[in-house]
Design an enzyme around this catalytic site. Sequence first.
Site, PDB file in Angstrom:
ATOM      1  N   ASP A 162       0.858  -1.175   0.000  1.00 43.99           N
ATOM      2  CA  ASP A 162       0.000   0.000   0.000  1.00 43.99           C
ATOM      3  C   ASP A 162       0.898   1.230   0.000  1.00 43.99           C
ATOM      4  O   ASP A 162       2.046   1.181   0.454  1.00 43.99           O
ATOM      5  CB  ASP A 162      -0.888   0.026   1.253  1.00 43.99           C
ATOM      6  N   ARG A 207     -13.887   0.749  -1.980  1.00 46.94           N
ATOM      7  CA  ARG A 207     -13.237   0.967  -0.690  1.00 46.94           C
ATOM      8  C   ARG A 207     -13.007   2.442  -0.409  1.00 46.94           C
ATOM      9  O   ARG A 207     -11.878   2.889  -0.222  1.00 46.94           O
ATOM     10  CB  ARG A 207     -11.927   0.174  -0.585  1.00 46.94           C
ATOM     11  N   ASP A 221      -2.272  -2.643  -4.740  1.00 48.17           N
ATOM     12  CA  ASP A 221      -3.157  -3.031  -3.639  1.00 48.17           C
ATOM     13  C   ASP A 221      -3.866  -1.761  -3.170  1.00 48.17           C
ATOM     14  O   ASP A 221      -4.430  -1.039  -3.973  1.00 48.17           O
ATOM     15  CB  ASP A 221      -2.348  -3.708  -2.531  1.00 48.17           C
ATOM     16  N   ASP A 250      -4.407   1.761   3.918  1.00 49.32           N
ATOM     17  CA  ASP A 250      -5.084   0.658   4.598  1.00 49.32           C
ATOM     18  C   ASP A 250      -4.816   0.741   6.094  1.00 49.32           C
ATOM     19  O   ASP A 250      -3.661   0.931   6.528  1.00 49.32           O
ATOM     20  CB  ASP A 250      -4.617  -0.690   4.054  1.00 49.32           C
TER      21      ASP A 250
END
Length: 446
Positions: free
Chosen positions: A225, A320, A264, A268
């Site tokens: 990330d 997301r 990715d 996060d």
Amino acid sequence: MKSFSSLIVSACLSVSILIGANATQPRDLGREILEANDGWASLTTGTTGGANASANQVYVVHNRKELVTALNNGVYPPPSTPSNVPKIIYIDGTIDANVDDNNQPLKCSAYARNGYTLDTYLATYDPAVWGKVLPSGPLEAARVASAAAQQARVRIRVGSNTTIVGVGKNTVVRGAWFDIRGTSGVAGSRTNIIIRNITFEDTFDCFPQWDPTDGSLGNWNSAYDSISLRDSDHVWIDHNTFLDKETIDSSLPIYFGRLFQVHDGEVDITNASDLVTVSYNRFLDHDKVMLIGSSDSATADGNKLRVTLHHNLFEGVGQRGPRVRFGKVHVYNNYYKPKNFESYQYSLGVGRESAIFAQNNFFRTDEDIPPNRFISRLSGTAIYLEGSQVNAASENHEVDVLAAYNAVNNPDLSGNVGWVPTLFVEIEPAFKVPSAVESRSGPFNW
């Protein structure tokens, strides 16, 4: 590269120019702290980053080696655990993580180990040959070793009591993974971190793994990330931009009928992290933006993952924005601009035991994306929404997004999430959100 002693001298000279004692000189983002009541990261001790750093812990860095050195009190190669001594790191210019210690570029082939090549990997694990089982054997081991070689370069460990800030609006960090990671089960082991005013570009994985069991068609899964939080608390991520440029999904090939996904997440927040504020950032043209909560089985995340998202732009992203498990997440005054009907999946992901409280967000759709698609139920049961607006930026034009979702989905999602946010400075009317976010989000000159 400059010696570390000259780097300190350069830092002190630069900071003396940037920080001045009189009001006519520019503000100093390195010494700024999170305002009281500005989201979950302001709770208890607040978030001050490296604001209390001594003069010898203030750095100006220009490349990967200087950045890693500054994060570790002048030690390079770095120890396994980064320094927690208060520090301010100013990034000046562009830092590329995929470089050697002489700042020379490294291509994916430079990381390949034990005979790994993509062509051989594709030939070996083609589902028509290998079947629908996970790759294994020497070539998969070679892929893992190659991935480890890249990770050793792109993973940047960030310690507690640290502020990392870009100088001006054109600071770029390319290809890097800022790994903010504490000790599992040890509260406060990684804490008090501020990251501001940086454009994060092209965090990519040279060696994605093929998983034929992921979904009905299989998928390529990648690591890294741009920023990840694990077992960390009191983190403020503010006025950054996150995007893919050279590795944007539209430029990637198709293998085994699926996109060769080298990305990715962008930010996060997982593994019992807590008390985080994400504000005034721009998330652009990326699929998976922000995962809050690592898995449905991660029950240690209960009573953690308290996150505030406000005044962020989510433009051209797939999903997301965020996807939440377990956490109490306040999502207000964000601007969502889904662009592509086919690639857009949802904005707000309602995962297991999640409690999203969404207020006064604005959705502008360029295509025929109905409000019922803004939410996705992912094992969760409830989400609270109020004050949402869709396309028409005028007063008294609210859209009941939850009702739109429930009208076409079964079972319904409840609107009762069991809590009401109190930590915010100001919640603006939704019709003001597009102009506020467009004008104030992302890096700025200072």
